[in-house]
Scaffold this motif. Structure first.
Motif: not given
Length: 233
Positions: A109-117
């Motif tokens: 699996k690949v985990i994409f973390n996004l913040w300050n959206m």
């Protein structure tokens, strides 16, 4: 050339060879491993605190050793949000300047973390997995994607404004109480001083403002009381 067979049939030797060739050509070929990548994503992701974690699960049965995974925004996947590439020795990641994104590879699996959206980043996002090397180059078919819904964050701003109003009101109330206390204390002291002055009045005669002259009494001349004596014949 003819050849007799049981049952009275006659078969040419050349035809027998032809039948054998046709039989072997129609037999199934040995199965080969299929070089394919499949990706699975959750359909919806609600973001309430400006932070999202999108997991791309994938399966791959090929022989690739160098891979690249990327996250794309929009129905046409026109915007690449960020990507991560890895092989057996190293991993590298990069993000679009309009996003705060980081990719992490973990087994299948690949985990994409996004913040300050922000709310305007609400859209559908697709995972793309590519087997880069060795050949053949393959990538997954387009999945159903994940809709990331970013909620407005007005509640914390309202809470901050409320706390500011409470703090200002508290400071104003403190200073108002302090000023009122000082005024009451001053008023009580003034009242007490006036009370003492009315009970203990200073009876000592005061000197006139002009300078004293020697030979004269300091305040008033001594009266001659003989003039007030009763007259006797």
């Amino acid at each position: 050339m003819e050849k007799s067979c049981t049952g009275g049939c006659v078969v040419l030797k050349s035809h027998t060879v032809f039948y054998k060739q046709v039989f072997f050509s129609l037999s199934p070929l040995p199965s080969l491993p299929e070089n394919k990548i499949l990706v699975a994503q959750r359909p919806l992701l609600i973001v309430a605190n400006k932070t999202a974690t999108l997991i791309c699960n994938y399966t791959y049965n090929g022989t690739g050793k160098e891979f690249r995974a990327s996250l794309h925004k929009g129905t046409d996947s026109a915007v690449e949000v960020c990507f991560i590439s890895w092989n057996t020795t190293k991993t590298s990641s990069n993000s679009n300047k309009e996003f705060n994104c980081q990719g992490i590879h973990d087994k299948d699996k690949v985990i994409f973390n996004l913040w300050n959206m922000s709310a305007n980043q609400t859209d559908i996002y697709f995972c793309k997995i590519e087997a880069m090397y060795p050949p053949p180059y393959v990538y997954n078919e387009k999945s159903n994607g994940t809709v990331i819904h970013v909620k407005e964050t007005q509640e914390p701003q309202s809470a901050i404004l409320l706390w500011i109003m409470v703090a200002v009101t508290g400071v104003f109330a403190f200073y108002s109480t302090l000023i009122t206390g000082v005024f009451i204390n001053y008023w009580q002291k003034s009242k007490k001083s006036m009370y003492h002055q009315s009970d203990y009045m200073n009876m000592t005669p005061r000197h006139p403002p002009y300078p004293k002259n020697k030979g004269y009494p300091s305040y008033a001349p001594t009266r001659d009381y003989t003039a007030y004596r009763s007259w006797q014949p």
